[in-house]
Design a protein around this motif. Structure first.
Motif, mmCIF file in Angstrom:
data_model
loop_
_atom_site.group_PDB
_atom_site.id
_atom_site.type_symbol
_atom_site.label_atom_id
_atom_site.label_comp_id
_atom_site.label_asym_id
_atom_site.label_seq_id
_atom_site.Cartn_x
_atom_site.Cartn_y
_atom_site.Cartn_z
ATOM 1 N N UNK A 50 -2.384 4.314 -0.084
ATOM 2 C CA UNK A 50 -3.066 4.394 1.209
ATOM 3 C C UNK A 50 -2.179 3.826 2.319
ATOM 4 N N UNK A 51 -1.554 2.694 2.044
ATOM 5 C CA UNK A 51 -0.664 2.097 3.040
ATOM 6 C C UNK A 51 0.532 3.001 3.335
ATOM 7 N N UNK A 52 1.089 3.627 2.294
ATOM 8 C CA UNK A 52 2.241 4.522 2.487
ATOM 9 C C UNK A 52 1.865 5.743 3.330
ATOM 10 N N UNK A 53 0.662 6.267 3.020
ATOM 11 C CA UNK A 53 0.197 7.426 3.787
ATOM 12 C C UNK A 53 -0.089 7.044 5.232
ATOM 13 N N UNK A 54 -0.792 5.935 5.459
ATOM 14 C CA UNK A 54 -1.210 5.547 6.798
ATOM 15 C C UNK A 54 -0.039 5.124 7.669
ATOM 16 N N UNK A 55 0.861 4.308 7.102
ATOM 17 C CA UNK A 55 1.914 3.718 7.921
ATOM 18 C C UNK A 55 3.241 4.482 7.868
ATOM 19 N N UNK A 56 3.323 5.475 6.978
ATOM 20 C CA UNK A 56 4.574 6.221 6.899
ATOM 21 C C UNK A 56 4.367 7.714 7.132
ATOM 22 N N UNK A 57 3.554 8.335 6.289
ATOM 23 C CA UNK A 57 3.426 9.787 6.357
ATOM 24 C C UNK A 57 2.640 10.253 7.587
ATOM 25 N N UNK A 58 1.549 9.574 7.902
ATOM 26 C CA UNK A 58 0.754 9.993 9.056
ATOM 27 C C UNK A 58 1.537 9.857 10.361
ATOM 28 N N UNK A 59 2.213 8.725 10.622
ATOM 29 C CA UNK A 59 3.039 8.661 11.849
ATOM 30 C C UNK A 59 4.135 9.726 11.876
ATOM 31 N N UNK A 60 4.754 9.970 10.704
ATOM 32 C CA UNK A 60 5.801 10.993 10.635
ATOM 33 C C UNK A 60 5.229 12.379 10.945
#
Length: 240
Positions: A50-60
């Protein structure tokens, strides 16, 4: 040594194995700890994902979306400029075609009249008897409703070419020969064939009354002819 049948539970258990064979208490493993650790790790996996998706993939993904939107806006603006230029080009082409169409429909009557004067000046003769040809009345009128269109050739416009002619000959008895020579010379001459006249020059001839002019000592023949001149406006070529 311990006796399992002994009734005295107050005895001390003594491990008589040598030290190198004795089981260390620190090496004893409790399966409960393994289960707890596994649950903890499993609990961390969703949180980490969840953290990887929220803070990495979603901003990207948002950055990519914004970049795509900016590219789309720029391309849309460029496409709008292209469409505007195309519309202007279409207007220019329509204006150009209109001008070319008007020029192609124009009949250069000054040149025609000059050729007509050259044509009238002759020389005219029948046998050994020369005669003169002149024009006393002259009119040019567009024929209304006479336009036609040919798919291969283009638009055809018609113009009425009306003139009253006067022939003067030396011999009164050759009036008919003068008229025949006039029509033959007209039909085979450059003026008739190069200016788009149709039919025969004598098609509208209605007869005449030769008159001997005593003052001029010439036979005078007057008649009016209505000729039709057609001009073809070439069809537009396909393509640019």
């Amino acid at each position: 040594m311990y006796d399992p049948t002994a009734q005295d539970y107050g005895m001390i258990l003594i491990n008589l194995l040598p030290p190198e064979l004795r089981k260390s208490r620190g090496s004893e493993f409790n399966p409960l700890y393994l289960g707890v650790a596994a649950c903890f790790v499993l609990a961390l996996v969703p949180a980490g994902f969840w953290g990887w998706v929220k803070y990495s993939r979603i901003p990207y993904a948002k950055d990519q979306r914004d970049q795509r939107q900016a590219d789309l806006d720029a391309k849309t603006a460029e496409a709008q400029k292209v469409e505007t230029e195309r519309a202007r080009i279409a207007d220019f082409e329509a204006h150009r075609n209109l001008i070319i169409g008007l020029l192609s429909k124009k009949v250069y009557w000054a040149k025609t009249i000059d050729q007509f004067g050259t044509y009238l000046s002759g020389p005219w003769t029948t046998g050994n008897s020369p005669f003169e040809v002149s024009c006393t009345e002259f009119s040019i009128t567009p024929i209304q409703g006479a336009r036609s269109t040919d798919a291969k050739s283009g638009e055809i416009i018609s113009v009425a070419f009306k003139a009253k002619y006067k022939l003067l000959g030396l011999e009164q008895n050759k009036a008919g020969d003068y008229i025949k020579s006039f029509f033959l010379g007209t039909e085979t001459g450059a003026f008739w064939n190069e200016n788009g006249f149709i039919g025969k020059p004598e098609a509208t001839y209605r007869g005449d009354s030769p008159d001997w002019n005593i003052a001029l000592e010439r036979v005078k023949i007057e008649f009016t002819l209505d000729w039709v001149r057609k001009k073809t406006i070439a069809a537009k070529a396909k393509g640019k």
